[in-house]
Design an enzyme around this catalytic site. Structure first.
Site, mmCIF file in Angstrom:
data_model
loop_
_atom_site.group_PDB
_atom_site.id
_atom_site.type_symbol
_atom_site.label_atom_id
_atom_site.label_comp_id
_atom_site.label_asym_id
_atom_site.label_seq_id
_atom_site.Cartn_x
_atom_site.Cartn_y
_atom_site.Cartn_z
ATOM 1 N N GLU A 107 -3.186 -6.079 -10.325
ATOM 2 C CA GLU A 107 -1.826 -6.505 -10.674
ATOM 3 C C GLU A 107 -1.616 -8.019 -10.546
ATOM 4 O O GLU A 107 -0.480 -8.476 -10.384
ATOM 5 C CB GLU A 107 -0.810 -5.769 -9.809
ATOM 6 C CG GLU A 107 -0.749 -4.277 -10.114
ATOM 7 C CD GLU A 107 0.464 -3.633 -9.490
ATOM 8 O OE1 GLU A 107 1.393 -3.289 -10.244
ATOM 9 O OE2 GLU A 107 0.501 -3.495 -8.260
ATOM 10 N N HIS A 121 4.232 -9.366 -4.132
ATOM 11 C CA HIS A 121 4.477 -8.030 -4.676
ATOM 12 C C HIS A 121 4.231 -7.030 -3.561
ATOM 13 O O HIS A 121 3.153 -7.027 -2.952
ATOM 14 C CB HIS A 121 3.558 -7.728 -5.857
ATOM 15 C CG HIS A 121 3.567 -6.270 -6.221
ATOM 16 N ND1 HIS A 121 4.732 -5.599 -6.514
ATOM 17 C CD2 HIS A 121 2.576 -5.351 -6.293
ATOM 18 C CE1 HIS A 121 4.467 -4.334 -6.778
ATOM 19 N NE2 HIS A 121 3.157 -4.147 -6.638
ATOM 20 N N HIS A 128 5.379 -2.862 -1.844
ATOM 21 C CA HIS A 128 5.976 -1.535 -2.019
ATOM 22 C C HIS A 128 6.886 -1.265 -0.835
ATOM 23 O O HIS A 128 6.982 -0.132 -0.376
ATOM 24 C CB HIS A 128 4.873 -0.470 -2.111
ATOM 25 C CG HIS A 128 3.790 -0.807 -3.093
ATOM 26 N ND1 HIS A 128 2.476 -0.481 -2.908
ATOM 27 C CD2 HIS A 128 3.842 -1.464 -4.288
ATOM 28 C CE1 HIS A 128 1.745 -0.905 -3.940
ATOM 29 N NE2 HIS A 128 2.557 -1.527 -4.787
ATOM 30 N N HIS A 181 8.099 2.002 -7.899
ATOM 31 C CA HIS A 181 6.858 1.317 -7.563
ATOM 32 C C HIS A 181 7.057 0.332 -6.398
ATOM 33 O O HIS A 181 6.422 0.482 -5.364
ATOM 34 C CB HIS A 181 6.363 0.610 -8.836
ATOM 35 C CG HIS A 181 5.140 -0.220 -8.663
ATOM 36 N ND1 HIS A 181 4.523 -0.846 -9.715
ATOM 37 C CD2 HIS A 181 4.417 -0.564 -7.574
ATOM 38 C CE1 HIS A 181 3.465 -1.520 -9.288
ATOM 39 N NE2 HIS A 181 3.385 -1.361 -7.992
HETATM 40 ZN ZN ZN Z 1 2.044 -2.436 -6.894
#
Ligand code: ZN
Length: 239
Positions: A79, A98, A100, A169
């Protein structure tokens, strides 16, 4: 290792990985990057590994097309396009996370928007945009930002915001420094937890957009203070 970057930036990036795990933002997944201050078309990010275990030897360079430049041919995260496309669209952004982080997830899958409920999270602005990957990847995707096109779609929905949620996500947080982006990621998680609790009690009196801006500006003056505490906690645990 020759990353052509300021060594103190690499040290901060390593510590930031550990802080984010210690504070419950990252777990075995998620990533943080920093733009190379000596080469703005590239950014630094760990190789594909658990963030809690990152050392300075694990830091790689990636360009804005998502190509890794590493003598040893190592790979970074699938990603990485989250980072590359945001750096391309937002010259003001110097660091990207990024994650979660769990308390935030409900706000990406319901009609309830994440909004700032206290003075520590004014950077959330009026409300936080939600990226719906189905609009860009169709109905059958694995929800990951696997290519440039998906990274571009996400960067577009992020716009000028500090945070965007990825439906089902996680979220992405941007900042003008490692310290600021870490602060924002930790308080995004905290705001989500508080907002969920407050919603159970009754109608919420949110910060106005003007209060959000003023409190965000105020907190930017004090980013070093919590950073030192978070860093100390990491060191106390022997990371
Ligand atoms: Zn992710």
């Amino acid at each position: 290792m020759n990353l052509n970057a300021n060594p103190s930036v690499i040290d901060d990036l390593v510590i930031a990985n550990h802080i984010l795990v210690n504070e419950g933002v990252l777990d075995g997944f998620g990533h943080i990057s920093v733009r190379n201050d000596r080469d703005p078309g590239r950014f630094l990010i760990a190789r594909s590994m658990a963030p809690g275990l990152v050392t300075s030897d694990d830091i790689l360079t990636c360009d804005l097309d998502g190509n890794v430049h590493d003598d040893q041919g190592r790979k970074t995260y699938v990603e990485r396009f989250i980072h590359s496309e945001i750096y391309r669209c937002r010259p003001d952004v110097m660091a990207v996370i990024h994650s979660h982080s769990p308390a935030v997830i409900p706000f990406g899958v319901t009609g309830t928007r994440l909004r700032p409920i206290c003075h520590m999270s004014g950077f959330l602005g009026a409300q936080v945009p939600v990226f719906e990957i189905r609009h860009a990847a169709g109905e059958n995707s694995d929800l990951l930002i696997r290519n440039q096109a998906l990274g571009q779609a996400l960067a577009r929905d992020l716009g000028n915001s500090a945070v965007a949620l990825l439906r089902g996500h996680g979220n992405v947080v941007v900042g003008f420094s490692i310290q600021q982006v870490v602060f924002r990621a930790i308080y995004t998680e905290s705001n989500a937890r508080l907002q969920s609790e407050a919603m159970r009690l009754g109608e919420i009196n949110y910060l106005t957009p003007e209060e959000a801006q003023s409190t965000s500006d105020m907190n930017d003056e004090h980013l070093g203070r919590p950073w030192e505490v978070w860093k100390r906690r990491v060191q106390a645990r022997g990371y």
